[in-house]
Design an enzyme around this catalytic site. Structure first.
Site, PDB file in Angstrom:
ATOM      1  CB  CYS A 140      -1.159   7.323   1.359  1.00 11.33           C
ATOM      2  SG  CYS A 140      -2.645   6.408   1.839  1.00 11.33           S
ATOM      3  CD  GLU A 152      -2.903  -1.140   0.131  1.00  9.62           C
ATOM      4  OE1 GLU A 152      -3.164  -0.038  -0.394  1.00  9.62           O
ATOM      5  OE2 GLU A 152      -3.436  -2.201  -0.233  1.00  9.62           O
TER       6      GLU A 152
END
Length: 489
Positions: free
Chosen positions: A244, A210
């Site tokens: 993110c 991720e």
């Protein structure tokens, strides 16, 4: 034997006892983790506040509330997720048992990130527990206070042999990566993701990465720019831009750039007052190293809003840059801070081309009142996630897979997707030692007649209800007897 190796060995031995596979034990461990989140929320919030200056409300809203919901979902659905999954049958498997059986992978390494240290570390752990795995948890050393609290609290609530916590920095992480795992789940930067993948390759260990990247945000002139900028400002400046999937930059046509800047400024003042430095809802850069990385990104661009900073306090005000060029410093890397560049583009096609010239992002945002514009960007680009007319909130939808593509990551999680990601989906076919005549078509000697029968049974597709399947099963038995008789004659 190193401390890291000891932790992995204990976890594997605990897994081999079989206790992590028991559904009742999985549910109990998940409930214990939920108790940790609710009973120790004060210690959790205090540590995160020391690391990132998040308020207690923000910690619950952005860190633990989603984890509680994820645990509730897993507990509620676990029996269904873990059950054998019947699949469609063919004429050749009509009388057989054909199903997919989810099985635990074994020992999973979870390497967390510092920006949302509880959310991105515990969410994969929830899936690992639900799937029946053991897991070694490595919180980020950058969020040092949170790492210490995890190390202290998790063993009080979870099986400390099945779910050990290993703290430390680069050397400890490298030592963990030297061990053999059955899956590695990493959240962080693309640069470190490549290191993780290279280490995993030595043991042929599958990975979930991720990562991140520069997530674009296109603001169309047809949309309500005031509402759009309110949502963009929330998505960008939450956690001081250290998210993110925060919008990394804005693309818009030149005639609306002024209005976008005006509305962003208005939203910043509404959320964080005229002095964000004193606002309890505005956080800080994690440390001075990241402060020194972010601040030079402003050097060759024009500041339209904000720009104030204080290195000692790791403070950078919510900042907007105008008329940014593609070659500007701020466009060469993921910003991961409270700096929002605006790049004017002449058309929607130019915006799409600009997006496609870069790496595939973790998220892509578009604000438009025109469904054709939304569809065009969705159809002609690629990204981990796609969200129209809002920011960040797709992360909270457990029914959607969350993950990257290309440089922004591989694999996905949330809800059942985490369970499947950390399970081996074992294909199972259970036959009986009967109806041997059906098998004659595959045995030598091979003849044109046998090939004709094989073509019929393999290529013929019949969509029948259960009554039809029962009738067809009887017919297949008759055909099998006939086929056998013909081959024997």
């Amino acid at each position: 034997m190193s401390r890291e190796q000891q932790a992995v060995d204990r976890a594997r031995k605990a897994f081999q006892t079989g206790r992590s596979k028991c559904l009742e034990n999985r549910v109990r461990q998940l409930q214990n983790l939920r108790s940790l989140l609710t009973e120790r929320h004060k210690e959790i919030a205090e540590a995160v506040n020391k690391d990132l200056r998040k308020s207690q409300v923000m910690v619950q809203l952005f860190e633990t509330l989603g984890l509680e919901e994820e645990i509730n979902l897993a507990v509620r659905k676990l029996k269904e997720w873990a059950a054998p999954r019947p699949v469609e049958k063919s004429l050749l498997t009509l009388s057989d048992q054909v199903y997919i059986k989810p099985e635990p992978l074994g020992v999973v390494l979870i390497i967390g990130a510092w920006n949302y240290p509880w959310a991105v570390t515990m969410q994969p752990l929830i899936g690992a527990i639900a799937a029946g795995n053991a897991a070694v948890i490595k919180p980020s050393e950058v969020s040092a206070h949170t790492s210490k609290v995890m190390e202290e609290l998790l063993p009080l609530y979870l099986d400390k042999e099945l779910y050990p916590v290993v703290t430390g920095g680069v050397s400890e992480t490298q030592e963990l990566l030297n061990q053999k795992f059955d899956h590695i789940f990493y959240t962080g930067s693309s640069a470190v993701g490549k290191v993780i993948m290279a280490a995993a390759a030595k043991h042929l260990t599958p990975v979930t990465l991720e990562l991140g990247g520069k997530s674009p945000c296109y603001i169309d002139k047809t949309c309500d720019i005031s509402i759009a900028c309110r949502r963009v400002a929330w998505g960008k400046y939450t956690n001081c831009g250290q998210t993110c999937i925060a919008p990394d930059y804005i693309l818009c046509e030149p005639e609306v750039q002024g209005k976008v800047i005006e509305e962003l400024k208005r939203a910043i003042e509404e959320f964080y007052t005229n002095d964000p430095k004193t606002c309890p809802d505005y956080g800080r850069i994690i440390n001075q190293r990241h402060f020194q990385r972010i601040l030079p990104l402003l050097q060759d661009s024009t500041v339209a809003v904000g720009g104030d900073n204080d290195e000692e306090d790791c403070y950078i005000a919510p900042t907007v840059l105008r008329d940014v060029k593609p070659e500007a410093k701020v466009m060469q890397e993921e910003i991961f801070g409270p700096v929002l560049p605006i790049l004017p583009v002449s058309s929607l096609d130019d915006a799409i081309q600009f997006i496609n010239n870069g790496e595939k992002p973790l998220a892509l945002y578009v604000f438009s009142a025109d469904q054709k514009v939304i569809n065009k960007i969705s159809d002609e680009t690629s990204s981990g996630g796609f969200l129209a007319n809002d920011c960040l909130v797709h992360y909270s939808v457990s029914a959607l897979p969350f993950g990257g593509v290309g440089n922004s990551g591989m694999g996905c999680y949330h809800g059942k997707f985490t369970f499947d990601q950390l399970s081996h989906l074992r294909g199972c076919l259970i036959k009986k030692l009967k109806m041997e005549g059906m098998n004659d078509m595959r045995y030598p000697p091979h003849t044109p007649k046998k090939l004709a029968w094989a073509r019929f049974f393999i290529l013929k597709h019949l969509d029948l209800g259960w009554i039809g399947r029962m009738l067809l099963l009887a017919a297949v038995a008759v055909v099998a007897a006939v086929v056998a008789q013909r081959y024997l004659c």
